[in-house]
Design an enzyme around this catalytic site. Structure first.
Site, mmCIF file in Angstrom:
data_model
loop_
_atom_site.group_PDB
_atom_site.id
_atom_site.type_symbol
_atom_site.label_atom_id
_atom_site.label_comp_id
_atom_site.label_asym_id
_atom_site.label_seq_id
_atom_site.Cartn_x
_atom_site.Cartn_y
_atom_site.Cartn_z
ATOM 1 N N ALA A 180 0.863 -1.186 0.000
ATOM 2 C CA ALA A 180 0.000 0.000 0.000
ATOM 3 C C ALA A 180 0.891 1.225 0.000
ATOM 4 C CB ALA A 180 -0.901 0.015 1.234
ATOM 5 N N ARG A 189 0.837 5.558 -1.401
ATOM 6 C CA ARG A 189 0.192 6.642 -2.163
ATOM 7 C C ARG A 189 1.104 7.106 -3.292
ATOM 8 N NH1 ARG A 189 -2.778 9.382 2.246
ATOM 9 N NH2 ARG A 189 -4.632 8.068 2.442
ATOM 10 N N LYS A 227 8.359 4.804 15.780
ATOM 11 C CA LYS A 227 8.674 5.106 17.186
ATOM 12 C C LYS A 227 7.622 5.972 17.861
ATOM 13 C CE LYS A 227 11.052 7.583 14.111
ATOM 14 N NZ LYS A 227 12.248 7.726 13.333
ATOM 15 N N GLU A 232 11.809 -3.372 16.342
ATOM 16 C CA GLU A 232 13.257 -3.145 16.459
ATOM 17 C C GLU A 232 13.706 -1.864 15.773
ATOM 18 O OE1 GLU A 232 15.954 -5.273 18.020
ATOM 19 O OE2 GLU A 232 16.547 -3.193 17.787
ATOM 20 N N VAL A 270 13.957 2.085 17.281
ATOM 21 C CA VAL A 270 15.004 2.710 18.106
ATOM 22 C C VAL A 270 16.376 2.466 17.496
ATOM 23 C CG1 VAL A 270 16.040 2.846 20.411
ATOM 24 C CG2 VAL A 270 13.612 2.294 20.183
ATOM 25 N N GLY A 276 17.687 2.938 14.540
ATOM 26 C CA GLY A 276 17.819 2.449 13.163
ATOM 27 C C GLY A 276 18.284 1.009 13.081
ATOM 28 N N ILE A 283 20.722 -0.593 14.558
ATOM 29 C CA ILE A 283 21.333 -1.260 15.719
ATOM 30 C C ILE A 283 20.288 -2.168 16.378
ATOM 31 C CG2 ILE A 283 22.502 -0.962 17.940
ATOM 32 C CD1 ILE A 283 23.159 1.904 17.153
ATOM 33 N N GLY A 329 17.527 11.612 3.540
ATOM 34 C CA GLY A 329 16.460 10.736 4.053
ATOM 35 C C GLY A 329 16.631 10.399 5.523
ATOM 36 N N LYS A 361 12.081 7.446 21.316
ATOM 37 C CA LYS A 361 12.939 6.254 21.415
ATOM 38 C C LYS A 361 13.336 5.988 22.871
ATOM 39 C CE LYS A 361 14.667 7.206 16.756
ATOM 40 N NZ LYS A 361 15.647 7.990 15.998
HETATM 41 N N1 HSE Z 1 14.980 11.046 12.021
HETATM 42 C C1 HSE Z 1 15.498 9.891 12.675
HETATM 43 C C2 HSE Z 1 16.964 10.142 12.982
HETATM 44 C C3 HSE Z 1 15.337 8.685 11.787
HETATM 45 O O1 HSE Z 1 17.546 11.078 12.428
HETATM 46 O O2 HSE Z 1 17.524 9.433 13.792
HETATM 47 C C4 HSE Z 1 15.595 7.388 12.487
HETATM 48 O O3 HSE Z 1 14.690 7.159 13.517
#
Ligand code: HSE
Length: 444
Positions: A50, A52, A112, A136, A139, A141, A143, A194, A212
């Site tokens: 899904a 957009r 999160k 997972e 928190v 990314g 790790i 990103g 987090k």
């Molecule tokens: N915006 C978040 C960061 C992305 O910069 O850590 C990951 O949660």
């Protein structure tokens, strides 16, 4: 024979969201499909998507996949066994996840904000339905910190956790320090890469880190999620000047999430922090995250890796999928509990207000260069039981009359420091607001 056929049947998943993390997850699942199947013993198949908006050129083939712009079609489709929620934000993600659970589906999410604010409701619903909700990627990314605390450190009483848990914030602080770059300029780059949240104030004002931290505190101490009790201060007021003075004193400024169990309760706080530059965590730069966990048996352990970005975050999402797919047939009572402790064994330990938290402090004051000012300041600090560890007075700049005074104090309750700052700012010779940054030695 029947049993055997059931075990090798592919697991059908529905992926909601094809943004940075959704796209990364889709591609990692496709690229590493053979290796993932070897690990799970079954194929994990994306049967529904899904989204957009998406860029088909950045994705592996969507052939044979049912694509819709209505995520409710995914959570209501009886063929889907695991829903992967990578839309972000609280609504409609919360409604979608609850609907998926009501339909008996397992959920994997990187969200999160959703877990920090609505996790108690979501886990209760999942518990009643006997389904898993894995998070997972929510928190730090890539790790695997949830798994490390919830499973790897299960023998320990966790004493405290201190983490760099926002990649964007760490990237900004690092670029400001190393290259003297401008705050807004670095933030723009983080958005292009990103890393940043849809609303980047979540990164710079510490809200993302607070989400987090609330999750980390729950799985460390077996308390319900309490995002609204996290003290939150961002990095937007950190200046290059403070970064330089901190360095002169042998410290780095990092934006930390800290949770600690003390006699009176549990601290949950997110704020810029001076940490000694010799600590490994002080040298974690760029978008990298690191989480330092102090357990009573193991002592300190440090977890380091990319905290944001498409494939690092996808790495955590896919690991959750593997976990969920492996234990689909396990009796729900024998699975790892969502928040590390059994649902009926959570405690309501007090979360301390910031007034009761003790830290050391870095203070920067601006004062007219006149006799007695320093004596007045030290007398106010003394009255509040605040002991000074170091003090530096800078010469006034060319043509200026003000001097900058930098102080490091020993640990004291925040209440005392607040009172002292109000009194110092009321002195006639003090010409600016007092800058205060908390200091943690992170010693063991
Ligand atoms: N915006 C978040 C960061 C992305 O910069 O850590 C990951 O949660």
């Amino acid at each position: 024979m029947l049993q055997q056929e059931k075990i090798v049947k592919p697991v059908n998943t529905g992926l909601m969201g094809l943004g940075t993390v959704g796209g990364g997850t889709f591609n990692v699942l496709a690229r590493n499909a053979a290796e993932i199947t070897r690990r799970v013993g079954r194929e994990i198949r994306v049967t529904h998507v899904a989204a957009r908006q998406y860029d088909p050129d950045s994705l592996s083939s969507l052939e044979g996949i049912r694509v819709t712009d209505d995520a409710f079609q995914v959570v209501n489709d009886p063929q889907v066994e695991i829903v992967i929620e990578l839309i972000g934000g609280c609504e409609p993600a919360r409604e979608l996840v609850l609907q998926a659970i009501a339909n008996g589906k397992h959920v994997v999410t990187a969200n999160k904000a959703l877990i920090a604010k609505h996790g108690n409701e979501i886990f209760a619903a999942a518990h009643d339905k006997g389904v898993m909700v894995a998070f997972e990627a929510a928190v730090a990314g890539g790790i695997p910190i949830i798994k490390a605390i919830r499973e790897g450190l299960a023998a320990n009483q966790i004493e405290w956790i201190a983490g760099i848990i926002n990649g964007t914030g760490n990237f900004i602080l690092t670029e400001m320090r190393d290259k003297g770059r401008d705050f807004a300029d670095v933030l723009k780059e983080a958005q292009q890469l990103g890393y940043a949240e849809a609303d980047p104030t979540f990164d710079v004002e510490g809200i993302d880190a607070a989400h987090k931290l609330a999750i980390l505190a729950s799985i460390a101490f077996g308390i319900p999620l309490q995002f609204d009790k996290v003290f939150t201060e961002g990095i937007s007021r950190i200046t290059r000047e403070d970064v330089n003075y901190a360095e002169e004193l042998g410290y780095r400024i990092k934006h930390l999430g800290i949770t600690r169990k003390v006699e009176k309760g549990i601290e949950m706080r997110v704020h810029p922090t001076l940490i000694p530059e010799r600590r490994l965590i002080a040298n974690v730069d760029g978008v990298m995250n690191a989480v330092l966990v102090q357990g009573d048996a193991v002592g300190p352990t440090l977890y380091y890796g990319a905290g944001a970005g498409a494939e690092p975050t996808a790495s955590a999402v896919v690991a959750d999928l593997v976990d969920v797919a492996r234990v689909l047939t396990v009796d729900p009572e024998n699975r790892v509990p969502h928040l590390a402790f059994q649902a009926d064994a959570m405690t309501d330990t007090t979360v301390l207000g910031m007034d009761d938290v003790e830290t050391a402090y870095y203070l920067r004051l601006q004062a007219s260069d006149q006799p007695g000012v320093l004596a007045d300041i030290t007398s106010i600090l003394g009255d509040q039981q605040i002991s000074i560890e170091a003090i530096i007075q800078k010469e006034p700049g060319e043509g200026a009359t003000d001097v900058t005074i930098i102080m490091l104090t020993h640990r004291v309750a925040e209440r005392n420091m607040n009172d002292a700052i109000v009194k110092i700012e009321a002195l006639g010779a003090i010409t600016n607001d007092v800058i205060r940054i908390r200091v943690e030695s992170l010693g063991h």
